[in-house]
Design a protein around this motif. Structure first.
Motif, PDB file in Angstrom:
ATOM      1  N   SER A 606      98.646  12.602   7.803  1.00  0.00           N
ATOM      2  CA  SER A 606      99.331  11.366   8.144  1.00  0.00           C
ATOM      3  C   SER A 606      98.359  10.304   8.632  1.00  0.00           C
ATOM      4  O   SER A 606      98.499   9.117   8.338  1.00  0.00           O
ATOM      5  N   LEU A 607      97.383  10.751   9.338  1.00  0.00           N
ATOM      6  CA  LEU A 607      96.373   9.843   9.870  1.00  0.00           C
ATOM      7  C   LEU A 607      95.684   9.116   8.719  1.00  0.00           C
ATOM      8  O   LEU A 607      95.519   7.894   8.728  1.00  0.00           O
ATOM      9  N   GLN A 608      95.333   9.916   7.715  1.00  0.00           N
ATOM     10  CA  GLN A 608      94.692   9.386   6.537  1.00  0.00           C
ATOM     11  C   GLN A 608      95.592   8.334   5.881  1.00  0.00           C
ATOM     12  O   GLN A 608      95.168   7.244   5.539  1.00  0.00           O
ATOM     13  N   GLN A 609      96.835   8.730   5.727  1.00  0.00           N
ATOM     14  CA  GLN A 609      97.802   7.865   5.059  1.00  0.00           C
ATOM     15  C   GLN A 609      97.957   6.550   5.829  1.00  0.00           C
ATOM     16  O   GLN A 609      97.985   5.476   5.262  1.00  0.00           O
ATOM     17  N   LYS A 610      97.989   6.689   7.154  1.00  0.00           N
ATOM     18  CA  LYS A 610      98.193   5.531   7.999  1.00  0.00           C
ATOM     19  C   LYS A 610      97.053   4.532   7.840  1.00  0.00           C
ATOM     20  O   LYS A 610      97.270   3.342   7.633  1.00  0.00           O
ATOM     21  N   ARG A 611      95.835   5.059   7.899  1.00  0.00           N
ATOM     22  CA  ARG A 611      94.673   4.205   7.773  1.00  0.00           C
ATOM     23  C   ARG A 611      94.674   3.508   6.413  1.00  0.00           C
ATOM     24  O   ARG A 611      94.301   2.355   6.284  1.00  0.00           O
ATOM     25  N   LYS A 612      95.136   4.264   5.419  1.00  0.00           N
ATOM     26  CA  LYS A 612      95.155   3.753   4.070  1.00  0.00           C
ATOM     27  C   LYS A 612      96.057   2.528   3.970  1.00  0.00           C
ATOM     28  O   LYS A 612      95.756   1.576   3.265  1.00  0.00           O
ATOM     29  N   GLU A 613      97.175   2.597   4.683  1.00  0.00           N
ATOM     30  CA  GLU A 613      98.152   1.511   4.574  1.00  0.00           C
ATOM     31  C   GLU A 613      97.781   0.301   5.408  1.00  0.00           C
ATOM     32  O   GLU A 613      98.452  -0.723   5.387  1.00  0.00           O
ATOM     33  N   GLU A 614      96.748   0.419   6.182  1.00  0.00           N
ATOM     34  CA  GLU A 614      96.411  -0.649   7.115  1.00  0.00           C
ATOM     35  C   GLU A 614      95.826  -1.893   6.465  1.00  0.00           C
ATOM     36  O   GLU A 614      95.665  -2.914   7.105  1.00  0.00           O
ATOM     37  N   GLY A 615      95.428  -1.747   5.195  1.00  0.00           N
ATOM     38  CA  GLY A 615      94.853  -2.916   4.539  1.00  0.00           C
ATOM     39  C   GLY A 615      93.339  -2.962   4.672  1.00  0.00           C
ATOM     40  O   GLY A 615      92.728  -1.965   5.054  1.00  0.00           O
ATOM     41  N   PRO A 616      92.735  -4.082   4.380  1.00  0.00           N
ATOM     42  CA  PRO A 616      91.273  -4.205   4.321  1.00  0.00           C
ATOM     43  C   PRO A 616      90.621  -3.734   5.610  1.00  0.00           C
ATOM     44  O   PRO A 616      91.184  -3.879   6.696  1.00  0.00           O
ATOM     45  N   LYS A 617      89.405  -3.178   5.440  1.00  0.00           N
ATOM     46  CA  LYS A 617      88.745  -2.574   6.596  1.00  0.00           C
ATOM     47  C   LYS A 617      87.301  -3.025   6.696  1.00  0.00           C
ATOM     48  O   LYS A 617      86.696  -3.487   5.731  1.00  0.00           O
ATOM     49  N   GLU A 618      86.786  -2.869   7.885  1.00  0.00           N
ATOM     50  CA  GLU A 618      85.373  -3.135   8.113  1.00  0.00           C
ATOM     51  C   GLU A 618      84.528  -1.933   7.699  1.00  0.00           C
ATOM     52  O   GLU A 618      83.391  -2.052   7.320  1.00  0.00           O
ATOM     53  N   TRP A 619      85.133  -0.781   7.831  1.00  0.00           N
ATOM     54  CA  TRP A 619      84.405   0.461   7.519  1.00  0.00           C
ATOM     55  C   TRP A 619      85.400   1.507   7.078  1.00  0.00           C
ATOM     56  O   TRP A 619      86.605   1.373   7.303  1.00  0.00           O
ATOM     57  N   MET A 620      84.947   2.539   6.456  1.00  0.00           N
ATOM     58  CA  MET A 620      85.811   3.645   6.060  1.00  0.00           C
ATOM     59  C   MET A 620      85.075   4.944   6.352  1.00  0.00           C
ATOM     60  O   MET A 620      83.852   4.992   6.331  1.00  0.00           O
ATOM     61  N   THR A 621      85.845   5.967   6.608  1.00  0.00           N
ATOM     62  CA  THR A 621      85.185   7.265   6.702  1.00  0.00           C
ATOM     63  C   THR A 621      84.870   7.715   5.282  1.00  0.00           C
ATOM     64  O   THR A 621      85.433   7.214   4.308  1.00  0.00           O
ATOM     65  N   PHE A 622      83.974   8.672   5.185  1.00  0.00           N
ATOM     66  CA  PHE A 622      83.598   9.199   3.875  1.00  0.00           C
ATOM     67  C   PHE A 622      84.835   9.721   3.152  1.00  0.00           C
ATOM     68  O   PHE A 622      85.056   9.437   1.978  1.00  0.00           O
ATOM     69  N   GLU A 623      85.690  10.423   3.916  1.00  0.00           N
ATOM     70  CA  GLU A 623      86.889  10.996   3.311  1.00  0.00           C
ATOM     71  C   GLU A 623      87.821   9.920   2.784  1.00  0.00           C
ATOM     72  O   GLU A 623      88.355  10.018   1.681  1.00  0.00           O
ATOM     73  N   GLU A 624      87.978   8.874   3.560  1.00  0.00           N
ATOM     74  CA  GLU A 624      88.836   7.761   3.120  1.00  0.00           C
ATOM     75  C   GLU A 624      88.287   7.138   1.844  1.00  0.00           C
ATOM     76  O   GLU A 624      89.035   6.834   0.912  1.00  0.00           O
ATOM     77  N   ALA A 625      86.996   6.957   1.827  1.00  0.00           N
ATOM     78  CA  ALA A 625      86.382   6.342   0.655  1.00  0.00           C
ATOM     79  C   ALA A 625      86.582   7.224  -0.564  1.00  0.00           C
ATOM     80  O   ALA A 625      86.848   6.749  -1.664  1.00  0.00           O
ATOM     81  N   VAL A 626      86.438   8.547  -0.350  1.00  0.00           N
ATOM     82  CA  VAL A 626      86.631   9.495  -1.450  1.00  0.00           C
ATOM     83  C   VAL A 626      88.064   9.414  -1.958  1.00  0.00           C
ATOM     84  O   VAL A 626      88.302   9.340  -3.170  1.00  0.00           O
ATOM     85  N   VAL A 627      89.015   9.394  -1.023  1.00  0.00           N
ATOM     86  CA  VAL A 627      90.422   9.338  -1.425  1.00  0.00           C
ATOM     87  C   VAL A 627      90.695   8.044  -2.197  1.00  0.00           C
ATOM     88  O   VAL A 627      91.344   8.052  -3.238  1.00  0.00           O
ATOM     89  N   ALA A 628      90.116   6.973  -1.699  1.00  0.00           N
ATOM     90  CA  ALA A 628      90.290   5.691  -2.388  1.00  0.00           C
ATOM     91  C   ALA A 628      89.750   5.778  -3.805  1.00  0.00           C
ATOM     92  O   ALA A 628      90.371   5.291  -4.760  1.00  0.00           O
ATOM     93  N   ALA A 629      88.600   6.421  -3.944  1.00  0.00           N
ATOM     94  CA  ALA A 629      87.978   6.515  -5.262  1.00  0.00           C
ATOM     95  C   ALA A 629      88.794   7.397  -6.195  1.00  0.00           C
ATOM     96  O   ALA A 629      88.948   7.091  -7.379  1.00  0.00           O
ATOM     97  N   ILE A 630      89.339   8.478  -5.660  1.00  0.00           N
ATOM     98  CA  ILE A 630      90.143   9.364  -6.510  1.00  0.00           C
ATOM     99  C   ILE A 630      91.430   8.670  -6.917  1.00  0.00           C
ATOM    100  O   ILE A 630      91.854   8.760  -8.069  1.00  0.00           O
ATOM    101  N   ASP A 631      92.028   7.918  -5.975  1.00  0.00           N
ATOM    102  CA  ASP A 631      93.225   7.150  -6.319  1.00  0.00           C
ATOM    103  C   ASP A 631      92.921   6.182  -7.450  1.00  0.00           C
ATOM    104  O   ASP A 631      93.742   5.896  -8.305  1.00  0.00           O
TER     105      ASP A 631
END
Lengths: 862, 327
Positions: A606-631
């Motif tokens: 859920s944490l991941q999902q929440k961050r994802k929905e937050e919109g543009p970011k200054e930084w991302m965790t590696f995992e978030e970036a990976v998820v974004a790339a897979i999406d």
């Protein structure tokens, strides 16, 4: 080490350390599959004989015996080099050394298999055997291989520059014969192979083959299996479990690896064969006994004008890597010092002994012993310090040597400087108490061969990477971890490029069904070549992650920095960030340096999902970036490969393909020894060893390799030697072969020198082999410094040292070493250049050169 | 290599052990520490039907001082226990020192004094696998009738390679031998025959059970010097033990023994006698070394040349004599 990196350059525990140190890890002999049988190989008792007949019926009749395989079951020749397909897994018509493979019994237990070996009836016709290369080269009849006249495997005659002029220009010339006796790898793990066929679902017959083997070269094994078994490579899967050391002894296809498959096919059941230690000695492929006639010329200022070497290698009964060995011996006269003229005559000769092959420092070690010893002699002639004469002859890179070797990074000057400084050379040399001395020597080695032994345009290494939504990075590499740290290096390079923690990276290695082709762990090629391929593969996948992350962060992909599990914009501080709860989540752990205890995996579900929905970011965790790339892209994979650049592939002369490397490592060593003048015993007190490895990706591993090289070199220098009598190996065991024990192992001070190679991964070069060769001459030169005797034959056993001391003192003549004197060559050769065994030998052919009248019994008369 | 099949006999007392021995005589090998027997069995040098495992026979393990000053050592006492015994180190230093040089620490924990005394003679042509020996031709010591070391000879020259026996010979040690009918005690010197095959005088029904160090041998200064290629693990290629007792500045009594250069450990009587009544100096030590070297008969049974090993007997004897004199 450099703070520009978060993973590399830091002492890192091996990724398989826990498995190995707790005993949980599985080596090949630890494996078993249901229905597995035991294979035992029958070896030839004769050094050279024709097989008239083999009768296996008595063995087959023994209860518990399932099958007996013989040569006819797979009559296809193979060999590691395309020019050397001269081996059969089991002898077809001839045996060529004591220990050659004749038959394989498959039984339900080792004891029964051993009993059955006694029941295989083989009728031999004895042939004259050849044990000494010089004698062997005179052979007209009864050749070891019919297509090799004079039992000459290969000879090369190279001249670079103008050797005659070089010697004419010299003010001083030294000329001498050096002999380095035969040594073997003595890896901890004996060779072991488990072969198992699957049933073909359509025919119900034997189908795909899976082989687990202790090998440095799974891909070559797959290739040779396909040749001999006449199966497509795609039907063969080779898996390399943990390997307990190779040192070159597992860098080619060893007979048992193919025999196990033949036996499994014949027995229609999985078969495991594990060599006894004696069989490991017979499989051998170690460093050949080498006779080096060396001539070097220098000017009064110490500069080398010319080197001429005639090298004869006693190669044993099969080609193995022999052609490469004899070429390395000549080619690596270059690329260490600036030598304008080189003449080289190399002879690789067949004899009726186990085949020699590649061993740590392949081809360069014995010649380096001769060269570095002679350089000291010349330095003394002109009254120059031995360290200084080496500094006088440095290369000026980038350059191409007279024999076509391209040198770019060159840390030798710093290596010499640092060892001289740390050892107190200038203050202590020549001022130590009587019987104690210092010696210096240098060496170098390739970071992988620029030309593959199989002629093709394929990359030498390819690496694939897969990253999934969990943020786990899986690296697929064909590179073989054999204890040298291949898997750890791969993980480090991938993690550094991706900016993720080491704990995220899992390395799947050396399984031909899963991993892309890598030609193996030999010639110190893995860090350079597989490291580069890993780096490229990681860059490839990183590009995709960056594209997706850039989108989320409203910036260009090029602006992103991947580091410590965070993706952020260049210029902005790496965030140590507040999360939605009050809890501070530390994303980075700047200090984390030891693998296996790392951060990561902190944003989930859920944490991941929440961050994802937050919109543009200054930084991302590696995992978030990976998820974004897979999406964004779907599956996230990358691939990268490495082939040496054309300009590094060497000269065009015949044999010019061996020696070139994309980069060379350098080593300088100082040894401190003492010599007991009454007994000839040599004690090594300390060795300072500086090694230029480009960049130390894992310093603790580099240091381990340096120490290991020095230790192995010391074994060859002082104690290790294969001793022969009429083709019988007298010391085929760890008790009598005598690798050094911890008691006589000196303190080694490893000194890492980083020359940052322009083409290496992060500037890295090899570190596993280059240091070995310097140890032997460093000890030899130290012995000279201590007691004034120059040893021309290794190992420097107490009797050889004492004989030299006695000769120098002109004491009562005592024949302590039986024919060490090159003026008594016949005697010398008869015993394989070794300790004397004057007794009656085993049954041999009447014309066998070994059958001479034995002299009187030793030790009898006083 | 597989171990040949055998039945394991595990006696708890000496009586039980010797009764097993007499029951299965000629078909049984005795295991004390097993450090030599097990590898040899893998090489098929022995394929006995029974292995008599003595390790549960507690009565012959341990070091016992007697009031007289004599010492009784059970044959099953581990070499490491001898090496570490403060009493032996103080009063019989040569024995402790020689025990400390055997093989490696791990092997000394397993290996026993009795095993070291009874150690099979060794030869490079003999301590090899069955396959190897078949290829080479069987020799006198096992399965054959030729000698590779002394061609044409009928005697086996395999070298006795125990480290402790030369020390024990110097100490005039005695050993106790048990059999079903009697227990006898003989000087260790009488135990060895000098033949490589039947190297000890021990009937198949007999068992070496105890070692006795006489009180008169206590407090001799003693030194053991061992030639080997590595600082650990290796068997001796030559070994010299020296003990001596001084009174009024000269040597009252001295004995010198050597190992690994003959088929038996040898007490070099003349070398010891040479020292008695004199004060030790370099040339006297050298003279003792000469005598020892002449008595040594090293052959090509081991690594390093016989000539060198004989030389080292000379050097090591000299050094041991000087070292013992300076202790």
């Amino acid at each position: 080490m450099s703070s520009d990196f978060s993973i590399i350059g830091k002492p890192t525990a091996m990724v398989d350390a826990a498995e190995k140190t707790t005993g949980a890890g599985k080596y090949t002999d630890d494996l078993s599959v249901p229905g597995m049988l035991v294979g035992k190989i029958l070896h030839s008792p004769y050094p050279h004989a024709r097989i008239k007949s083999i009768d296996t019926s008595r063995a087959e009749a023994l209860g518990g015996v399932v099958a007996v395989a013989i040569g006819k079951d797979a009559p296809n020749p193979y060999g590691i080099l395309p020019v050397g397909h001269d081996e059969y897994p089991l002898a077809l018509d001839k045996v060529r050394y004591v220990g050659d493979n004749v038959a394989c019994v498959v039984a339900v237990s080792e004891a029964i298999a051993e009993k059955a070996l006694e029941l295989v009836d083989v009728e031999y016709e004895l042939l004259p055997a050849y044990f000494d290369p010089e004698e062997s080269m005179k052979a007209q009849t009864d050749l070891i291989h019919d297509n090799k006249p004079h039992n000459l495997e290969k000879d090369y005659h190279h001249a670079f520059g103008d050797p005659d002029k070089g010697f004419a220009d010299a003010d001083h010339i030294a000329e001498a014969r050096f002999i380095a006796n035969e040594v073997t790898h003595a890896a901890m793990e004996p060779h072991s192979t488990l072969s198992s066929f699957e049933l073909d679902p359509h025919t119900g017959k034997l189908g795909r083959l899976t082989v687990w083997s202790s090998t440095q070269v799974p891909y070559y094994l797959q290739h040779k299996l396909s040749l001999v078994l006449e199966m497509p490579m795609a039907q063969i899967r080779v898996i390399k479990p943990l390997v307990g050391g190779g040192f070159g002894g597992k860098s080619e296809v060893i007979p048992l690896e193919i025999i196990a498959a033949i036996a499994a096919r014949k027995a229609q059941a999985p078969v495991k064969i594990t060599y006894t230690r004696e069989e490991v000695f017979w499989a051998h492929r170690g460093r050949p006994r080498t006779v080096i006639d060396l001539k070097t010329g220098i000017k009064n200022d110490g500069s080398i004008t010319c080197v001429k070497a005639r090298v004869v290698q006693d190669g044993g009964a099969y080609c193995s890597y022999g052609v490469v060995t004899i070429l390395y011996s000549g080619a690596l006269l270059g690329a260490l010092y600036d030598i304008p003229n080189i003449q080289y005559d190399g002879y690789r000769v067949l004899t009726n002994k186990p085949a020699c092959g590649a061993m740590r420092g392949h081809g360069t070690v014995n010649v380096r012993f001769a060269f570095e010893s002679q350089l000291d002699e010349l330095a003394e002639k002109i009254g120059m310090d031995p360290a200084e004469i080496r500094q006088r002859n440095l290369l000026k890179p980038p350059c191409i040597t007279v024999n076509g070797l391209r040198v770019q990074s060159y840390g030798l000057p710093e290596c010499i400087e640092k060892t001289v400084e740390r050892s107190g050379w200038k203050q202590r040399k020549g001022k130590l108490p009587k019987g104690r001395g210092l010696g210096i020597a240098c060496s170098h080695y390739v970071s992988g061969a620029a030309n593959s032994i199989i002629r093709s345009d394929m990359p030498h290494s390819t690496v694939n990477i897969k990253i999934d939504r969990d943020g786990g990075v899986v690296v697929y590499t064909g590179a073989s971890e054999i204890g040298q740290g291949s898997d750890t290096m791969t993980a480090q390079v991938a993690a550094e490029v991706l900016g993720c923690s080491l704990a995220r990276v899992r390395v799947i290695a050396a399984d031909t069904d899963l991993t892309p082709i890598d030609i193996g762990s030999y010639s110190s090629r893995v860090t350079f070549m597989a490291g580069n391929a890993t780096s490229r593969s990681a860059e490839d996948v990183k590009k995709r992650i960056a594209a997706a992350a850039a989108k989320k962060m409203n910036c260009a992909a090029e602006e992103l920095v991947f580091r410590d599990d965070v993706v952020f914009k260049k210029g902005s501080a790496p965030p140590s960030v507040k999360k939605d709860s009050d809890e501070e989540v530390e994303v980075t752990q700047a200090g984390a340096s030891v693998s296996g205890r790392v951060e990561g995996q902190i944003l989930r579900g859920s944490l991941q999902q929440k961050r994802k929905e937050e919109g543009p970011k200054e930084w991302m965790t590696f995992e978030e970036a990976v998820v974004a790339a897979i999406d964004f892209h779907g599956a996230l994979t990358g691939t990268g490969s490495y082939a040496p650049p054309p300009e590094a592939r060497g000269g065009r002369h015949k044999g010019g393909g061996v020696g070139p490397s994309p980069a060379y490592s350098y080593s300088a060593q100082v040894a401190e020894v003492s010599v007991d003048e009454d007994t000839g015993e040599v004690t090594v007190h300390k060795v300072w060893a500086a090694h230029d490895c480009g960049r130390a990706l894992n310093p603790v591993s580099v240091e381990g390799q340096i120490i290991g090289s020095v230790w192995m070199g010391m074994g060859q220098a002082l104690t290790e030697e294969m001793v022969w009598k009429d083709g019988m190996l007298m010391n085929a065991g760890m008790l009598e072969y005598r690798s050094p024990s911890s008691v006589e192992s000196p303190e080694v001070e490893p000194i890492i020198v980083e020359s940052i190679d322009p083409e290496g991964p992060f500037g890295a070069k090899e570190c596993s082999e280059g240091s070995l060769a310097a140890t032997i001459p460093a000890i030899s030169n130290a012995i000279y410094d201590a007691v004034g005797v120059r040893l021309h034959e290794s190992p420097f056993t107490p009797e050889r040292v004492l004989a030299a001391l006695r000769a120098k003192r002109k004491d009562k003549a005592l024949n302590l070493t039986e024919g060490v004197d090159p003026t008594a060559p016949v005697r010398f050769r008869e015993h394989g250049g070794s300790l004397c065994f004057k007794g009656k030998g085993p049954e041999r052919h009447a014309l066998d050169p070994a059958r001479r009248e034995s002299p009187a019994v030793a030790g009898g008369a006083d | 290599l597989s171990l040949p099949q055998f039945r394991l006999l595990r006696p708890r007392t000496v009586d039980e052990a010797v009764s097993f021995l007499s029951k299965h005589a000629n078909n049984v090998r005795v295991l004390a520490g097993g450090t030599d027997l097990i590898p040899s069995m893998r090489q098929k040098l022995f394929e006995p039907e029974y292995v008599l495992d003595l390790r549960s026979v507690a009565e012959i393990r341990g070091i016992r001082q007697q009031t007289s000053g004599a010492v009784e050592i059970g044959a099953l006492t581990a070499l490491s226990a001898i090496e570490k015994s403060p009493y032996l180190r103080q009063h019989f230093p040569v024995l402790a020192e020689s025990a400390a040089t055997v093989a490696s620490p791990v092997l000394r924990n397993m290996g026993t004094l009795g095993g070291n005394i009874c150690l099979d003679t060794r030869c490079l042509w003999y301590n090899q696998s069955l396959t190897w020996r078949k290829g080479c031709g069987f020799c006198i010591k096992k399965d054959g009738n030729i000698c590779h070391v002394a061609p044409g000879g009928t005697k086996c020259w395999a070298a006795f390679s125990g480290d402790t026996p030369p020390a024990l010979l110097c100490l005039n040690a005695e050993i106790e031998i048990a059999s079903p009918d009697r227990t006898r005690r003989i000087p260790l010197q009488e135990f060895y025959t000098g033949d490589g095959v039947n190297y000890r005088r021990l009937l198949p029904t007999e068992l070496v059970t105890r070692v006795f160090l006489p009180a008169e041998s206590a407090d001799y200064s003693g030194v053991y010097r061992k030639l080997r290629v590595r600082g650990s693990i290796d068997y001796p290629l030559a070994g010299v033990a020296v003990v001596m007792k001084r009174s009024n500045g000269h040597i009252a009594d001295a004995r010198i023994a050597m190992t690994a250069v003959n088929p038996a450990p040898v007490l070099v009587q003349k070398a010891g006698e040479l020292l008695v009544g004199k004060s030790i100096d370099e040339s006297l030590a050298e003279a003792a070394g000469d005598i020892a070297a002449r008595t040594a008969k090293p052959l090509t049974t081991s690594a390093l040349t016989p000539e060198y090993r004989r030389e080292m007997i000379r050097v090591f004897t000299k050094r041991a004599v000087l070292a013992a004199a300076n202790n």
